[in-house]
Scaffold this motif. Sequence first.
Motif, mmCIF file in Angstrom:
data_model
loop_
_atom_site.group_PDB
_atom_site.id
_atom_site.type_symbol
_atom_site.label_atom_id
_atom_site.label_comp_id
_atom_site.label_asym_id
_atom_site.label_seq_id
_atom_site.Cartn_x
_atom_site.Cartn_y
_atom_site.Cartn_z
ATOM 1 N N PHE B 297 -4.836 -3.687 23.706
ATOM 2 C CA PHE B 297 -5.337 -3.604 22.343
ATOM 3 C C PHE B 297 -5.075 -2.213 21.744
ATOM 4 C CE2 PHE B 297 -9.192 -3.126 19.489
ATOM 5 C CZ PHE B 297 -8.656 -3.883 18.460
ATOM 6 N N ALA B 298 -5.441 -1.172 22.494
ATOM 7 C CA ALA B 298 -5.297 0.193 21.969
ATOM 8 C C ALA B 298 -3.828 0.530 21.701
ATOM 9 C CB ALA B 298 -5.906 1.192 22.949
ATOM 10 N N PHE B 299 -2.956 0.190 22.648
ATOM 11 C CA PHE B 299 -1.536 0.522 22.483
ATOM 12 C C PHE B 299 -0.905 -0.333 21.387
ATOM 13 C CE2 PHE B 299 -0.734 2.417 27.003
ATOM 14 C CZ PHE B 299 -1.478 3.509 26.631
ATOM 15 N N PHE B 300 -1.363 -1.578 21.269
ATOM 16 C CA PHE B 300 -0.813 -2.414 20.202
ATOM 17 C C PHE B 300 -1.239 -1.872 18.838
ATOM 18 C CE2 PHE B 300 -0.926 -6.058 17.279
ATOM 19 C CZ PHE B 300 0.423 -6.353 17.290
ATOM 20 N N MET B 301 -2.504 -1.458 18.725
ATOM 21 C CA MET B 301 -2.971 -0.863 17.472
ATOM 22 C C MET B 301 -2.217 0.435 17.191
ATOM 23 S SD MET B 301 -5.317 -2.751 16.047
ATOM 24 C CE MET B 301 -6.394 -1.722 15.062
ATOM 25 N N ALA B 302 -1.994 1.227 18.232
ATOM 26 C CA ALA B 302 -1.246 2.479 18.064
ATOM 27 C C ALA B 302 0.180 2.168 17.612
ATOM 28 C CB ALA B 302 -1.237 3.255 19.379
ATOM 29 N N PHE B 303 0.773 1.140 18.222
ATOM 30 C CA PHE B 303 2.113 0.712 17.803
ATOM 31 C C PHE B 303 2.107 0.299 16.340
ATOM 32 C CE2 PHE B 303 4.445 -3.262 16.970
ATOM 33 C CZ PHE B 303 5.722 -2.735 16.881
ATOM 34 N N LEU B 304 1.108 -0.505 15.956
ATOM 35 C CA LEU B 304 0.995 -0.938 14.549
ATOM 36 C C LEU B 304 0.891 0.270 13.626
ATOM 37 C CD1 LEU B 304 -1.382 -3.962 13.949
ATOM 38 C CD2 LEU B 304 1.091 -3.803 13.674
ATOM 39 N N GLY B 315 -4.322 4.133 14.930
ATOM 40 C CA GLY B 315 -4.519 2.830 15.572
ATOM 41 C C GLY B 315 -5.400 2.931 16.802
ATOM 42 N N ALA B 316 -5.147 3.960 17.624
ATOM 43 C CA ALA B 316 -5.940 4.121 18.848
ATOM 44 C C ALA B 316 -7.401 4.390 18.508
ATOM 45 C CB ALA B 316 -5.370 5.259 19.684
ATOM 46 N N PHE B 317 -7.619 5.195 17.470
ATOM 47 C CA PHE B 317 -8.981 5.516 17.036
ATOM 48 C C PHE B 317 -9.685 4.245 16.551
ATOM 49 C CE2 PHE B 317 -11.872 7.103 13.625
ATOM 50 C CZ PHE B 317 -12.702 7.884 14.420
ATOM 51 N N ALA B 318 -8.977 3.442 15.751
ATOM 52 C CA ALA B 318 -9.548 2.183 15.256
ATOM 53 C C ALA B 318 -9.883 1.268 16.431
ATOM 54 C CB ALA B 318 -8.579 1.498 14.301
ATOM 55 N N ALA B 319 -8.984 1.205 17.421
ATOM 56 C CA ALA B 319 -9.230 0.365 18.596
ATOM 57 C C ALA B 319 -10.497 0.834 19.320
ATOM 58 C CB ALA B 319 -8.029 0.415 19.536
ATOM 59 N N GLY B 320 -10.656 2.158 19.425
ATOM 60 C CA GLY B 320 -11.858 2.683 20.072
ATOM 61 C C GLY B 320 -13.120 2.314 19.311
ATOM 62 N N LEU B 321 -13.084 2.445 17.972
ATOM 63 C CA LEU B 321 -14.244 2.078 17.146
ATOM 64 C C LEU B 321 -14.602 0.613 17.347
ATOM 65 C CD1 LEU B 321 -13.578 3.784 13.668
ATOM 66 C CD2 LEU B 321 -15.290 4.424 15.370
ATOM 67 N N VAL B 322 -13.575 -0.255 17.416
ATOM 68 C CA VAL B 322 -13.819 -1.698 17.564
ATOM 69 C C VAL B 322 -14.450 -1.998 18.922
ATOM 70 C CG1 VAL B 322 -12.682 -3.927 17.851
ATOM 71 C CG2 VAL B 322 -12.045 -2.438 15.943
ATOM 72 N N LEU B 323 -13.844 -1.456 19.998
ATOM 73 C CA LEU B 323 -14.335 -1.791 21.336
ATOM 74 C C LEU B 323 -15.673 -1.127 21.637
ATOM 75 C CD1 LEU B 323 -11.102 -1.833 23.505
ATOM 76 C CD2 LEU B 323 -12.230 -3.677 22.268
ATOM 77 N N ASP B 324 -15.996 -0.093 20.863
ATOM 78 C CA ASP B 324 -17.297 0.561 21.023
ATOM 79 C C ASP B 324 -18.433 -0.412 20.740
ATOM 80 O OD1 ASP B 324 -19.235 2.624 21.172
ATOM 81 O OD2 ASP B 324 -19.282 2.656 18.990
ATOM 82 N N GLU B 325 -18.157 -1.428 19.930
ATOM 83 C CA GLU B 325 -19.209 -2.364 19.524
ATOM 84 C C GLU B 325 -19.421 -3.493 20.531
ATOM 85 O OE1 GLU B 325 -20.827 -1.924 16.246
ATOM 86 O OE2 GLU B 325 -19.905 0.003 16.709
ATOM 87 N N THR B 326 -18.674 -3.487 21.653
ATOM 88 C CA THR B 326 -18.830 -4.591 22.611
ATOM 89 C C THR B 326 -19.846 -4.241 23.698
ATOM 90 O OG1 THR B 326 -17.106 -3.747 24.064
ATOM 91 C CG2 THR B 326 -16.404 -5.220 22.320
#
Lengths: 470, 470
Positions: B297-304, B315-326
């Motif tokens: 997820f993180a690398f795909f977001m970073a790629f995006l 992208g990596a930061f956004a991925a971290g924010l998202v997974l923080d909520e799990t």
Amino acid sequence: MIFIESITNSVPWVNSLALTLNSPLLATTNEAENAPIVLTGVLLTLVVIYLASKIGGELSRLVDLPPVLGELVAGVLVGASALHLVVFPESGAVAGDSVIMTILQFINNLTPDAVTAIFQSQSEAVSVLAELGVIILLFEIGLESDLKELQKVGYQATIVACVGVAVPFTAGTVGLISIFHAPVIPAIFAGAALTATSIGITSKVLSELGQLKSREGQIIVGAAVIDDILGIIVLAVVASLAKTGEVDVLNVIYLIVSATVFLIGSILLGKYFNQSFVAIANKLQTRGNLIIPAFIFAFFMAFLGNAIHLEAILGAFAAGLVLDETDKRKELDEQVKPIADILVPIFFVTVGAKVDLSVLNPVVPGNREGLIIATFLIVVAIIGKIVTGWAVFGQPGINRLAVGVGMIPRGEVGLVFAGIGSASGALDKPLQAAIIIMVILTTFLAPPLLRFAFKQSEEIKELEKADLLG
Amino acid sequence: MIFIESITNSVPWVNSLALTLNSPLLATTNEAENAPIVLTGVLLTLVVIYLASKIGGELSRLVDLPPVLGELVAGVLVGASALHLVVFPESGAVAGDSVIMTILQFINNLTPDAVTAIFQSQSEAVSVLAELGVIILLFEIGLESDLKELQKVGYQATIVACVGVAVPFTAGTVGLISIFHAPVIPAIFAGAALTATSIGITSKVLSELGQLKSREGQIIVGAAVIDDILGIIVLAVVASLAKTGEVDVLNVIYLIVSATVFLIGSILLGKYFNQSFVAIANKLQTRGNLIIPAFIFAFFMAFLGNAIHLEAILGAFAAGLVLDETDKRKELDEQVKPIADILVPIFFVTVGAKVDLSVLNPVVPGNREGLIIATFLIVVAIIGKIVTGWAVFGQPGINRLAVGVGMIPRGEVGLVFAGIGSASGALDKPLQAAIIIMVILTTFLAPPLLRFAFKQSEEIKELEKADLLG
């Protein structure tokens, strides 16, 4: 281009800046401009590799096979043999063959020259990550190999391991040279690849069968550990031969001695170093106080292994063996695990991806020789390990077949041989593909064969019991 | 060379093998032959980087400064400014400048051409590792930024953050253009580098002072988190401007909108994705069942992020924010930690290593302008953040100086700006060095200033108490 022309006074940054900004054509061939695209390529490649490794590993587990097998097969699927997502210039691919490069070219409007440069850089970066993966894999195997446990199993395991290295190596090498007229170095390399035994796969199946602590189980696991040590020495020697391209008896003796001295010497010196390592790790207070010193040691040993013309993995393995003896072992194990989780799959998947299985396609008549060689390697791989069961002595009633069968799976260690063989250029495509097929089949066959061997012995025991009672 | 001549029959591997074995000269320029030497170089570079990061970090901690500062300074020492152990071709170094390359050349008897190729490949590999390091750093910062906590601090923090971005950015950019006649893009980049605030350093000092849960502490930490988000958007926009080299108002608007939409969009979509992520991680049974999906997820977001011409770290930061909520947050945090521990220092040390501080050597008269610019940036960096304290409203008796001072340290976030600025080619050497000096000084000054600011307020309170009692 608002300001480029307007600034001609001697502000120091204008020159370097003009280079990047002046012409879009110039900019795309510029190193600094390419760097973010190389990163994009690496990220996309890693996403593909991780997806392949997880899907392959989980599917493999579902049908009760070792996950590493699924990762390897998934690698073959995404690689040069099928989907062309993960391909490498060393195996003859050009940028146009890579689906990922095609995607990048589409996104960034790249010139053909830029694509070639980016493909090269990206492939090198992924290869380095894969190599760091195998270094950490061997470091972890070293950390898990308990030298004290090994001393208990003693002679039996040593003899089984030595037979299990000598027989397949000799039969494989001599057979390839005499029957197939193979050159000496590739024949030696393929022979060496036959010597490996996977501790991981064998011990997992044994524990599933409840046989890990049985006499047979103890001998198999002990022999597999010794086999690893012998195998890494053999690999270091063979890989070094492949680098110079000459088989000189004096050189072989020098290499065997230096590899053995390196490994045993670092274990012995490690006993003193151990204390300082724990003391240092205890004194450090910033993040990574344990893992960074451990990696400094492991990477330095890997560097030394490479620097004395042996192998980086030999050094990493020795570092693992040394740090295994410290009080920090458990904590270190836990911290190495996630790092291995993200780096080791890169190695397994790229080993699969670099193999071009089409060279063994049986429909093409020219591939017949490669297929025959593959069959030969598989037969030697199986028989060469089964005979080890009959090397056990002074253990009446032991299940010799189970011991021999337990030594069959090559697993991750066999892949290390294939990977390093292809990186060093010693193995050509058909031979590399044959070794991969050998690794896949032996790993695939071992669990059912092992179940069969132990079942048979239980039936015999039950029959004997019935006889006694009757 | 025992067998090369003797085999002329059509064994398929002879051709490819002959290439590697025939001539030692050919062999050293061969890619496959160079690969192990590239790895040797990477390993040695990593050993140097890790040693520098640990020694620097620990020494920094001993004198009560943030470890990241020590890592950066150690990077400067091993890099282009002093020891020349870790140098990079992008900053104008050639293979002969690198001490590590000299060592490799000595060990392997390399030709000058081979050394140049190996230097290039090795530097690219280390740069990719450093970039993966900053991606994981931002992923980790994302994981640690609690969006729910943030909502509580609310408006106050948002206003402090906005002022803390707007004032230094405007003052820095306008000042560089009008006073120093700097080109627009570098001026914007340097202005953007002034906007960062380091959550890590500020919150650590606050917790040491027992002020993390005070009104001031809550506002500072909240503002620092928002500042990160704003800063990453600013960085994505500015880095994208640097790539095209044009400042077009429409383009700027497009970039700001796309960066904001990307970040907010992924957080909103993430709420749905969260559930699937946890469900997938729970179903997986093989090793890496949590960390590999998270990295996909993180690398795909970073790629995006990279693919839409913004930044991988966004992208990596956004991925971290998202997974923080799990629910998996804590487990994931623990597994990311050792990975960050080994990759993030590579980023900090190489940022330091790439800087050539000699361009600010005050003895050389030509460096005077660079030094004046550095001084200007430092003054703007400090004043531009101190004023944020006076943006707080409706909080009578609040320690405005403490709030402002708390926003001063640039720390790791400022380094991200410097690193990406130098990689994109937008910053020339003097400006890059000036930014690094600014980051070092603000980070260095913040802890004592913050202690002073809080001490003063306590003294006032105590005086007030004494007045009331008296």
